[in-house]
Structures are given as C-alpha cells and as structure tokens.
Design an enzyme around this catalytic site. Structure first.
Site, PDB file in Angstrom:
ATOM      1  N   ARG A   1      15.732  14.283  -8.870  1.00  0.00           N
ATOM      2  CA  ARG A   1      16.233  14.418  -7.500  1.00  0.00           C
ATOM      3  C   ARG A   1      15.588  13.329  -6.646  1.00  0.00           C
ATOM      4  O   ARG A   1      14.368  13.298  -6.513  1.00  0.00           O
ATOM      5  CB  ARG A   1      15.904  15.808  -6.944  1.00  0.00           C
ATOM      6  CG  ARG A   1      16.259  16.002  -5.487  1.00  0.00           C
ATOM      7  CD  ARG A   1      15.959  17.429  -5.015  1.00  0.00           C
ATOM      8  NE  ARG A   1      16.289  17.588  -3.609  1.00  0.00           N
ATOM      9  CZ  ARG A   1      15.395  17.734  -2.620  1.00  0.00           C
ATOM     10  NH1 ARG A   1      14.096  17.756  -2.889  1.00  0.00           N
ATOM     11  NH2 ARG A   1      15.791  17.874  -1.382  1.00  0.00           N
TER      12      ARG A   1
ATOM     13  N   ASN B   1      13.960  25.098  -1.262  1.00  0.00           N
ATOM     14  CA  ASN B   1      12.594  24.578  -1.390  1.00  0.00           C
ATOM     15  C   ASN B   1      11.648  25.706  -1.038  1.00  0.00           C
ATOM     16  O   ASN B   1      11.805  26.352   0.002  1.00  0.00           O
ATOM     17  CB  ASN B   1      12.349  23.412  -0.431  1.00  0.00           C
ATOM     18  CG  ASN B   1      13.101  22.150  -0.855  1.00  0.00           C
ATOM     19  OD1 ASN B   1      13.807  22.149  -1.870  1.00  0.00           O
ATOM     20  ND2 ASN B   1      12.948  21.099  -0.080  1.00  0.00           N
TER      21      ASN B   1
ATOM     22  N   TYR C   1       7.489  26.875  -0.832  1.00  0.00           N
ATOM     23  CA  TYR C   1       6.066  26.535  -0.912  1.00  0.00           C
ATOM     24  C   TYR C   1       5.145  27.705  -0.625  1.00  0.00           C
ATOM     25  O   TYR C   1       4.091  27.820  -1.231  1.00  0.00           O
ATOM     26  CB  TYR C   1       5.746  25.384   0.053  1.00  0.00           C
ATOM     27  CG  TYR C   1       6.295  24.063  -0.440  1.00  0.00           C
ATOM     28  CD1 TYR C   1       5.594  23.315  -1.376  1.00  0.00           C
ATOM     29  CD2 TYR C   1       7.536  23.605  -0.008  1.00  0.00           C
ATOM     30  CE1 TYR C   1       6.101  22.122  -1.866  1.00  0.00           C
ATOM     31  CE2 TYR C   1       8.055  22.397  -0.492  1.00  0.00           C
ATOM     32  CZ  TYR C   1       7.338  21.665  -1.422  1.00  0.00           C
ATOM     33  OH  TYR C   1       7.836  20.495  -1.919  1.00  0.00           O
TER      34      TYR C   1
ATOM     35  N   GLU D   1      12.694  22.057  -4.647  1.00  0.00           N
ATOM     36  CA  GLU D   1      11.289  21.633  -4.514  1.00  0.00           C
ATOM     37  C   GLU D   1      10.390  22.835  -4.652  1.00  0.00           C
ATOM     38  O   GLU D   1      10.684  23.910  -4.115  1.00  0.00           O
ATOM     39  CB  GLU D   1      10.986  21.024  -3.129  1.00  0.00           C
ATOM     40  CG  GLU D   1      11.433  19.616  -2.931  1.00  0.00           C
ATOM     41  CD  GLU D   1      11.079  19.069  -1.550  1.00  0.00           C
ATOM     42  OE1 GLU D   1      10.061  19.503  -0.957  1.00  0.00           O
ATOM     43  OE2 GLU D   1      11.826  18.206  -1.076  1.00  0.00           O
TER      44      GLU D   1
HETATM   45  C1  FCB Z   1       8.682  19.318   1.898  1.00  0.00           C
HETATM   46  C2  FCB Z   1       9.365  17.976   1.934  1.00  0.00           C
HETATM   47  C3  FCB Z   1       8.856  16.994   0.920  1.00  0.00           C
HETATM   48  C4  FCB Z   1       7.363  17.093   0.730  1.00  0.00           C
HETATM   49  C5  FCB Z   1       6.932  18.517   0.526  1.00  0.00           C
HETATM   50  C6  FCB Z   1       5.465  18.692   0.304  1.00  0.00           C
HETATM   51  O1  FCB Z   1       8.750  19.918   3.150  1.00  0.00           O
HETATM   52  O2  FCB Z   1      10.744  18.142   1.725  1.00  0.00           O
HETATM   53  O3  FCB Z   1       9.282  15.723   1.283  1.00  0.00           O
HETATM   54  O4  FCB Z   1       6.728  16.476   1.777  1.00  0.00           O
HETATM   55  O5  FCB Z   1       7.321  19.301   1.615  1.00  0.00           O
END
Ligand code: FCB
Length: 477
Positions: A92, A309, A311, A382
């Site tokens: 990607r 995404n 985290y 992500e």
């Molecule tokens: C996300 C972004 C990516 C990277 C990660 C850690 O928010 O999409 O570019 O910076 O965080």
C-alpha cells in the site's frame, strides 16, 4: 509447519492450534508518499502543505522535513526487492498529488506519473499487488492558498486529480482507496493545527471533513466511470471509545467523542447521513450550512471495500474542575463541541507514541463496522507501533513491535472467527520514515532505515512477518 489449505485440527498440537487465515488473505505493508519518497523538488514536483509546514520553524520536531526522507524515489527498485524478499502479497503506497499534478490543477506531469508507472510495474513483476491511496495528506500548496479543504472547490479538484491518476494507472492497479484518515486531515490539520496546514478553527475542521468526504464521493464516481473493474474504497482511522465509568456523564462523553472520531465519517460514507447527535453537539461550532442538497448521496456512493486503520482506544470521562488540557490528539481543539471531555490514561503499556496498546480494540472495531454498518469486505490498511529501536551487531531485535503485531493479528483473526469479512492486513510501516509532526524521531518500520547512509536493515519483526505470510497464519501461542 502447516499447509494453509489443511489447517491442523483443533487440539492436535500441544500448545493449541495454529491460527490460519482464509485462503488468499492479502498480507501487506504500507507507506505514504511524503513519508518516504524524498526528491521533494525533483521531476517537476511542487510543494504540498507538508513541505510548507515542515519548513516552518517550530512545526516539526527538530525541524525535520520530508525533503530526503527514505530517498525511496531513487531507491524504489531495491525497496521493491526487499518487499519481495519479505514475501509481501501487497504493498500500500500513496501517490503524491503535487508530483503528478503540480500545483493541484491543470495537466498531468508525465515525469511524476512515470515514477508510479515504474513502481507498479516493479510490484507486478514481483507478484506484489499494488494498493494505491490517492490522498495521504499532501495537498498541493496552491489549493491550500485558495482555501484548502474547508473550501468546497477542493473536492472537485480532488476528483479531477483522481481521474488523471486513473487514466495513467487504471490499467494495472485494481485496488484504490481515495483518502487516508480524513479525521486527521480535518481535525489535526484544521482543528488543533498539529498537522499541515496548521490551522486551528473548529468550524473549518468540520467543513474540511465534509469536503474531504465530498471529494471522496466524486472521486469514486469518476474512478467507477473510467475503471469499472477497479475495487474502490476509503481508509478511515477508527477507535473504540470507552467511558471511564458507568456514570451517565462519562457515557455521554464517550458518545460525543465517538461521534467526532468515528461516526462523523462512517455514517455519511456508509449510510448517507450525519449522526443527529453530532449536529446537536456542534451547534455552537457550525450550523452545517456548508452541506448542500445531494452531497450526502455523492458521499455515500457505493464502494467495494472499507479500509480500517487501527492503533489504539480512547477512554474518556466527563470534565473535572481544573483538569489540565492534554497535548496532541487529545488537544481540546481536535474535538470541537467536546473540548471539555477528559481523555483518561489507564496505565496500561504504551508505545513510543504514548498510545495505549489495546489489541482487543481491533476485534471490537472490525466487528462494529461489520455489524453496524456494512457487509463489504474490510481490510486493515494500517496497524503498527513505534518503539525505540537500536542496531546491535547489525541487527535490530524489536521484540515489542513483534509482540504488538502478533497480538493484533490474533485480534484480527478473532474478528474473522466472529464473521467479519476481513480480507487483508497491512502493517504500518514497511520501513522507518518521516512520522509527520514527530519527524524522524519515531520509528514504526519493520525495516530499520539509517537516515545517513539510507541503509535498510530488516528488523526481527520483518523476519517474523515473512514467516507469518509464508504459513498464512500464526504459530501456536
Ligand atoms: C497514521 C498515518 C500514517 C502514520 C501512522 C503512524 O495516522 O496514516 O501515515 O503516520 O499513523
């Protein structure tokens, strides 16, 4: 070792069964143009908002910029060889708007497009599926000067740009996502101002969010018309939002933050409407007068997939008297209409970004999108972590990052077992890179980058991930 077509029967292994993913699961890694390419002034590229921002004193840690970054623009063929060595099934990447359409309007820049043509050809030549993101935050500076995302016209410019990229790459790229994380573009870029273009105005942030989604919808329509076979989607950053207690005021704080972080984007894109509670929460910020008839129909143009995404989780509570506002993504200016909500730190392990590690939150997030919003295939576009790494005897033994990936892949597998049509996973990131306002001080890569020599060293997590891909699953725990 197991054969992915014939997973071992439950219970036959001493330590429990291996976790095998569905056949054809798309194992990948992700990057973004400004974070890795460098070559900021080469090949006809003009400045984006991130060039301007990073060159403005005090905006990025230590004055770092993406001028050189990982020099990927010049090292692309060897970087693709590295991906092939890791066995990646997909990569990607994002296209730099000001590289392929300098200034953000007018004709294409052939030299810029040629770079992506070569990249896609290299990938395909190595059997790696290209996954193209059109916008990973690098708005051409002249479009910002004309008003940026708070201005409606930017949405139309984005659709024109999408068409220009489709004309050049549509014959060889199947997977397209329009925007990466519109929440960050809108609320970090125009709300708190910790990201480019560094403006700080709640109403502008809300308008930016709307016009980003409008641009997304228009781009999907343009891509669909010119490339009917393409698989089209968007990438959103989602968080479970948990109240710190059952107290009604904490529960209401969670509702507010969920509306701003998640439903602000999920509802218009997947349901064609804004959440009613969001409009009520924001009534002192905006009257949503920027939303025109027909916009939501465009924004909710049918998609083929949704990228998530993931985290961390937000844990929030009602305000208390005299509490200190917190920095960065907890900054009150990121949360117009909810400025006094408190973000609570639970004391669980965190990454080098200070983000709490919460793997079950990934299962929860994927299940929510599937169960509340859509039957579309989902992809984790992500997921990853920054940790402080060290090169010792030429090796980087990043045990914490490896454990983070392992836990989150187990969580992804659990979502699949619960019925979520999860079709792929992209690790963030293939290699260490320019981490936005943190410059090069935060390392997310599976591959170490020495920014002086530009040497690459696959970390332990990269070798481990290669093995996960090879067996299409995880070893017994
Ligand atoms: C996300 C972004 C990516 C990277 C990660 C850690 O928010 O999409 O570019 O910076 O965080």
């Amino acid at each position: 070792m197991s054969n992915p077509d014939h997973p071992p029967a439950v219970g036959v292994l001493d330590q429990g069964p291996e976790l095998i993913f569905p056949p054809g699961f798309l194992w990948g890694a992700a990057t973004a143009a400004y974070q890795i390419e460098g070559a900021a002034t080469e090949g006809g590229r003009t400045p984006s908002i991130w060039d301007t921002f990073s060159h403005t004193e005090g905006r990025v840690v230590a004055g770092h910029t993406g001028d050189v970054a990982c020099d990927h623009y010049h090292r692309m063929p060897s970087d693709v060889r590295l991906m092939a060595e890791l066995g990646l099934k997909s990569y990607r990447f994002s296209v730099s708007w000001p590289r392929v359409q300098p200034g953000g309007s007018g004709p294409a820049n052939t030299e810029g497009l040629d770079f992506y043509r070569r990249l896609v050809d290299e990938l395909l030549g190595h059997g790696i599926e290209p996954w193209l993101t059109l916008y990973h935050w690098d708005l051409p500076q002249p479009l910002e000067d004309a008003g940026g995302w708070p201005a409606r016209d930017t949405a139309g410019r984005f659709a024109d740009y999408a068409e220009l990229v489709a004309d050049a790459l549509g014959d060889r790229v199947t997977y397209w996502t329009t925007l990466n994380e519109p929440w960050c573009s809108a609320f970090l870029g125009y709300g708190s101002g910790v990201h480019a273009p560094g403006r700080s105005d709640g109403a502008d942030a809300v308008r930016a969010g709307h016009h980003l989604m409008l641009g997304h919808g228009l781009a999907v329509q343009a891509l669909r018309a010119s490339r009917p076979q393409a698989q089209l989607g968007i990438t959103v950053n989602l968080y479970p939002v948990t109240p710190a207690s059952d107290a009604p005021a904490d529960v209401d704080a969670a509702r507010r933050i969920d509306a701003l972080a998640n439903r602000f984007f999920l509802d218009p894109v997947l349901r064609g409407s804004y959440p009613t509670d969001l409009a009520a929460d924001l009534r002192e910020v905006t009257d949503f007068g920027h939303v025109r008839d027909g916009d939501l129909a465009v924004i909710s143009t049918p998609l083929d997939l949704v990228g998530v995404n993931y985290y961390s989780r937000h844990v929030v509570a009602a305000p208390v008297e005299g509490a200190e506002p917190e920095p960065y993504w907890r900054a009150p200016s990121c949360w117009p209409g909810s400025e006094d909500v408190r973000f609570v730190t639970r004391g669980v392990p965190v990454t080098d970004m200070n983000w709490e590690i919460d793997a079950p939150g990934l299962t929860e997030t994927l299940r929510r999108v599937h169960e509340e919003y859509t039957d579309l295939p989902l992809y984790v576009t992500e997921n990853g972590s920054a940790f402080v790494d060290a090169v010792i005897d030429g090796q980087v033994d990043d045990v914490d990052r490896l454990a983070y990936f392992d836990a989150h892949l187990r969580a992804a597998h659990e979502a699949i077992s619960a019925g979520v049509p999860l079709r792929g996973y992209f690790a963030w990131s293939l290699m260490d890179n320019f981490e936005w306002a943190w410059g090069y001080t935060k390392r997310f890569g599976m591959v170490w980058v020495d920014y002086d020599s530009q040497a690459r060293i696959p970390k332990s997590s990269a070798r481990w991930y290669a093995e996960v891909i090879r067996r299409n699953g995880l070893a017994a725990q």
